[in-house]
Design a protein around this motif. Structure first.
Motif, PDB file in Angstrom:
ATOM      1  N   PHE A  97       0.720  -1.232   0.099  1.00 16.63           N
ATOM      2  CA  PHE A  97      -0.081   0.025   0.100  1.00 16.63           C
ATOM      3  C   PHE A  97       0.910   1.350   0.043  1.00 16.63           C
ATOM      4  O   PHE A  97       0.867   2.246  -0.589  1.00 16.63           O
ATOM      5  CB  PHE A  97      -1.151  -0.040   1.246  1.00 16.63           C
ATOM      6  CG  PHE A  97      -1.952   1.097   1.474  1.00 16.63           C
ATOM      7  CD1 PHE A  97      -2.995   1.349   0.848  1.00 16.63           C
ATOM      8  CD2 PHE A  97      -1.432   2.241   2.118  1.00 16.63           C
ATOM      9  CE1 PHE A  97      -3.824   2.091   0.863  1.00 16.63           C
ATOM     10  CE2 PHE A  97      -2.139   3.461   2.027  1.00 16.63           C
ATOM     11  CZ  PHE A  97      -3.433   3.409   1.556  1.00 16.63           C
ATOM     12  N   ALA A  98       1.830   1.242   0.887  1.00 20.76           N
ATOM     13  CA  ALA A  98       2.785   2.531   0.949  1.00 20.76           C
ATOM     14  C   ALA A  98       3.390   2.701  -0.441  1.00 20.76           C
ATOM     15  O   ALA A  98       3.619   3.905  -0.980  1.00 20.76           O
ATOM     16  CB  ALA A  98       3.681   2.151   2.076  1.00 20.76           C
ATOM     17  N   ARG A  99       3.957   1.632  -1.162  1.00 20.72           N
ATOM     18  CA  ARG A  99       4.557   1.667  -2.486  1.00 20.72           C
ATOM     19  C   ARG A  99       3.635   2.357  -3.430  1.00 20.72           C
ATOM     20  O   ARG A  99       3.959   3.207  -4.130  1.00 20.72           O
ATOM     21  CB  ARG A  99       5.194   0.403  -2.929  1.00 20.72           C
ATOM     22  CG  ARG A  99       6.470  -0.059  -2.204  1.00 20.72           C
ATOM     23  CD  ARG A  99       7.023  -1.133  -2.879  1.00 20.72           C
ATOM     24  NE  ARG A  99       8.146  -1.606  -1.958  1.00 20.72           N
ATOM     25  CZ  ARG A  99       8.019  -2.484  -1.200  1.00 20.72           C
ATOM     26  NH1 ARG A  99       6.942  -3.058  -0.889  1.00 20.72           N
ATOM     27  NH2 ARG A  99       8.996  -3.028  -0.508  1.00 20.72           N
ATOM     28  N   GLU A 100       2.559   1.822  -3.458  1.00 22.03           N
ATOM     29  CA  GLU A 100       1.490   2.191  -4.338  1.00 22.03           C
ATOM     30  C   GLU A 100       1.194   3.450  -4.200  1.00 22.03           C
ATOM     31  O   GLU A 100       0.654   4.491  -5.003  1.00 22.03           O
ATOM     32  CB  GLU A 100       0.103   1.388  -4.227  1.00 22.03           C
ATOM     33  CG  GLU A 100       0.306   0.064  -4.526  1.00 22.03           C
ATOM     34  CD  GLU A 100      -0.694  -0.959  -4.288  1.00 22.03           C
ATOM     35  OE1 GLU A 100      -1.895  -0.697  -3.692  1.00 22.03           O
ATOM     36  OE2 GLU A 100      -0.542  -2.264  -4.333  1.00 22.03           O
ATOM     37  N   HIS A 101       1.244   4.300  -2.954  1.00 26.61           N
ATOM     38  CA  HIS A 101       0.977   5.720  -2.782  1.00 26.61           C
ATOM     39  C   HIS A 101       2.154   6.419  -2.705  1.00 26.61           C
ATOM     40  O   HIS A 101       2.212   7.643  -2.215  1.00 26.61           O
ATOM     41  CB  HIS A 101       0.030   5.525  -1.443  1.00 26.61           C
ATOM     42  CG  HIS A 101      -1.266   5.060  -1.608  1.00 26.61           C
ATOM     43  ND1 HIS A 101      -1.537   3.765  -1.625  1.00 26.61           N
ATOM     44  CD2 HIS A 101      -2.238   5.892  -1.941  1.00 26.61           C
ATOM     45  CE1 HIS A 101      -2.798   3.752  -1.669  1.00 26.61           C
ATOM     46  NE2 HIS A 101      -3.435   4.900  -2.008  1.00 26.61           N
ATOM     47  N   ASP A 102       3.307   5.869  -3.236  1.00 25.32           N
ATOM     48  CA  ASP A 102       4.491   6.641  -3.420  1.00 25.32           C
ATOM     49  C   ASP A 102       5.547   7.110  -2.222  1.00 25.32           C
ATOM     50  O   ASP A 102       6.038   8.258  -2.422  1.00 25.32           O
ATOM     51  CB  ASP A 102       4.036   7.929  -4.528  1.00 25.32           C
ATOM     52  CG  ASP A 102       3.673   7.393  -5.887  1.00 25.32           C
ATOM     53  OD1 ASP A 102       4.229   6.308  -6.419  1.00 25.32           O
ATOM     54  OD2 ASP A 102       2.739   8.136  -6.213  1.00 25.32           O
ATOM     55  N   PHE A 103       5.143   6.252  -1.193  1.00 29.29           N
ATOM     56  CA  PHE A 103       6.140   6.609  -0.163  1.00 29.29           C
ATOM     57  C   PHE A 103       7.357   5.817  -0.385  1.00 29.29           C
ATOM     58  O   PHE A 103       7.557   4.982  -1.179  1.00 29.29           O
ATOM     59  CB  PHE A 103       5.565   5.991   1.135  1.00 29.29           C
ATOM     60  CG  PHE A 103       4.282   6.767   1.938  1.00 29.29           C
ATOM     61  CD1 PHE A 103       4.620   8.051   2.213  1.00 29.29           C
ATOM     62  CD2 PHE A 103       3.084   6.331   1.187  1.00 29.29           C
ATOM     63  CE1 PHE A 103       3.310   8.719   2.779  1.00 29.29           C
ATOM     64  CE2 PHE A 103       1.845   7.044   1.799  1.00 29.29           C
ATOM     65  CZ  PHE A 103       2.016   8.178   2.642  1.00 29.29           C
ATOM     66  N   LYS A 104       8.280   6.592  -0.030  1.00 29.70           N
ATOM     67  CA  LYS A 104       9.757   6.096  -0.200  1.00 29.70           C
ATOM     68  C   LYS A 104      10.462   5.236   1.023  1.00 29.70           C
ATOM     69  O   LYS A 104      11.307   4.516   0.971  1.00 29.70           O
ATOM     70  CB  LYS A 104      10.797   7.280  -0.437  1.00 29.70           C
ATOM     71  CG  LYS A 104      10.043   8.166  -1.656  1.00 29.70           C
ATOM     72  CD  LYS A 104      10.193   7.530  -2.934  1.00 29.70           C
ATOM     73  CE  LYS A 104       9.779   8.506  -3.896  1.00 29.70           C
ATOM     74  NZ  LYS A 104       8.743   7.971  -4.759  1.00 29.70           N
ATOM     75  N   GLU A 105       9.954   5.574   2.093  1.00 29.20           N
ATOM     76  CA  GLU A 105      10.472   5.032   3.058  1.00 29.20           C
ATOM     77  C   GLU A 105       9.443   4.644   4.355  1.00 29.20           C
ATOM     78  O   GLU A 105       8.537   5.091   4.514  1.00 29.20           O
ATOM     79  CB  GLU A 105      11.444   6.063   3.799  1.00 29.20           C
ATOM     80  CG  GLU A 105      12.126   5.405   5.476  1.00 29.20           C
ATOM     81  CD  GLU A 105      13.267   6.404   5.858  1.00 29.20           C
ATOM     82  OE1 GLU A 105      14.437   6.681   4.983  1.00 29.20           O
ATOM     83  OE2 GLU A 105      13.084   6.895   6.981  1.00 29.20           O
ATOM     84  N   LYS A 142      12.983   1.121   6.742  1.00 29.76           N
ATOM     85  CA  LYS A 142      13.112   0.380   5.583  1.00 29.76           C
ATOM     86  C   LYS A 142      13.048   1.451   4.390  1.00 29.76           C
ATOM     87  O   LYS A 142      11.959   1.987   4.418  1.00 29.76           O
ATOM     88  CB  LYS A 142      12.254  -0.876   5.517  1.00 29.76           C
ATOM     89  CG  LYS A 142      12.471  -1.676   4.337  1.00 29.76           C
ATOM     90  CD  LYS A 142      11.427  -3.014   4.485  1.00 29.76           C
ATOM     91  CE  LYS A 142      11.426  -3.900   3.251  1.00 29.76           C
ATOM     92  NZ  LYS A 142      10.627  -5.083   3.466  1.00 29.76           N
ATOM     93  N   LYS A 143      13.887   1.466   3.288  1.00 28.64           N
ATOM     94  CA  LYS A 143      13.750   1.971   2.122  1.00 28.64           C
ATOM     95  C   LYS A 143      12.682   1.022   1.257  1.00 28.64           C
ATOM     96  O   LYS A 143      12.915   0.137   1.175  1.00 28.64           O
ATOM     97  CB  LYS A 143      15.004   2.215   1.220  1.00 28.64           C
ATOM     98  CG  LYS A 143      16.065   3.056   2.074  1.00 28.64           C
ATOM     99  CD  LYS A 143      15.719   4.575   2.087  1.00 28.64           C
ATOM    100  CE  LYS A 143      16.637   5.339   2.815  1.00 28.64           C
ATOM    101  NZ  LYS A 143      16.287   6.602   3.389  1.00 28.64           N
ATOM    102  N   LEU A 144      11.744   1.924   0.756  1.00 31.84           N
ATOM    103  CA  LEU A 144      10.671   1.435  -0.015  1.00 31.84           C
ATOM    104  C   LEU A 144      11.110   1.608  -1.529  1.00 31.84           C
ATOM    105  O   LEU A 144      10.836   0.850  -2.575  1.00 31.84           O
ATOM    106  CB  LEU A 144       9.313   1.869   0.006  1.00 31.84           C
ATOM    107  CG  LEU A 144       8.892   1.635   1.456  1.00 31.84           C
ATOM    108  CD1 LEU A 144       7.412   2.124   1.592  1.00 31.84           C
ATOM    109  CD2 LEU A 144       8.504   0.045   1.546  1.00 31.84           C
ATOM    110  N   ALA A 145      11.804   2.594  -1.949  1.00 32.56           N
ATOM    111  CA  ALA A 145      12.083   2.927  -3.358  1.00 32.56           C
ATOM    112  C   ALA A 145      13.387   3.800  -2.976  1.00 32.56           C
ATOM    113  O   ALA A 145      13.745   4.472  -2.108  1.00 32.56           O
ATOM    114  CB  ALA A 145      11.117   3.821  -3.954  1.00 32.56           C
ATOM    115  N   GLU A 146      14.177   3.727  -4.136  1.00 28.33           N
ATOM    116  CA  GLU A 146      15.407   4.497  -4.392  1.00 28.33           C
ATOM    117  C   GLU A 146      15.141   5.726  -5.002  1.00 28.33           C
ATOM    118  O   GLU A 146      14.502   6.107  -5.754  1.00 28.33           O
ATOM    119  CB  GLU A 146      16.645   3.726  -5.227  1.00 28.33           C
ATOM    120  CG  GLU A 146      17.040   2.484  -4.480  1.00 28.33           C
ATOM    121  CD  GLU A 146      17.506   2.936  -2.863  1.00 28.33           C
ATOM    122  OE1 GLU A 146      18.228   3.813  -2.734  1.00 28.33           O
ATOM    123  OE2 GLU A 146      17.249   2.216  -1.770  1.00 28.33           O
TER     124      GLU A 146
END
Length: 146
Positions: A97-105, A142-146
């Motif tokens: 869910f966090a990734r889908e909503h563009d959270f990075k961490e 935790k990093k979700l995206a770089e």
């Protein structure tokens, strides 16, 4: 298994989350209800993991800190269902869910006795331990995206 989510504090999903949290935190861990239910309830996204018979087994909430960081809070699995991978399944759903909503961490305050659970899922300890509601915690990220 199915994970449902809500921001509606009047919904059945939210009420199921509160019931699980009350059992785990208030009854088992003696966290005061005044600490457990806080001013962030309406700002968080509440997740509940249900079994195939629609019985709620576990819950977690995500609280956006800013546009890039979201905080995992109130992660709880009913005692009789612990050790079955439900926490991992629920946390993965929250991370998705966090990734889908563009959270990075994603960050959280892990209770000391379960910090290894989060570490195995990619969370890195940050800083010194602290106490919240009389329980030792450690901040983990935790990093979700770089």
């Amino acid at each position: 298994m199915r994970i449902l989510q809500t921001r509606d504090t009047m919904s059945d999903i939210y009420l199921a989350a509160v019931k699980i949290r009350n059992q785990v935190f208030v009854k088992e861990q003696n966290v005061p209800l005044s600490v457990e239910i806080d001013e962030n309830e309406a700002y968080a996204v509440h997740f509940v993991l249900y079994d195939d018979k629609k019985v709620p087994l576990a819950t977690v909430r995500l609280l956006p800190i800013n546009d890039e960081i979201v905080k995992v809070q109130r992660m709880a699995v009913l005692k009789e269902y612990r050790g079955k991978g439900l926490g991992k399944t629920l946390l993965k759903g929250a991370e998705d869910f966090a990734r889908e909503h563009d959270f990075k961490e994603i960050t959280l305050g892990a209770q000391w006795q379960v910090r290894d659970f989060y570490h195995k899922l990619g969370f890195i300890p940050q800083g010194e331990p602290f106490y919240e509601a009389g329980i030792k915690h450690i901040t983990m990220t935790k990093k979700l995206a770089e």
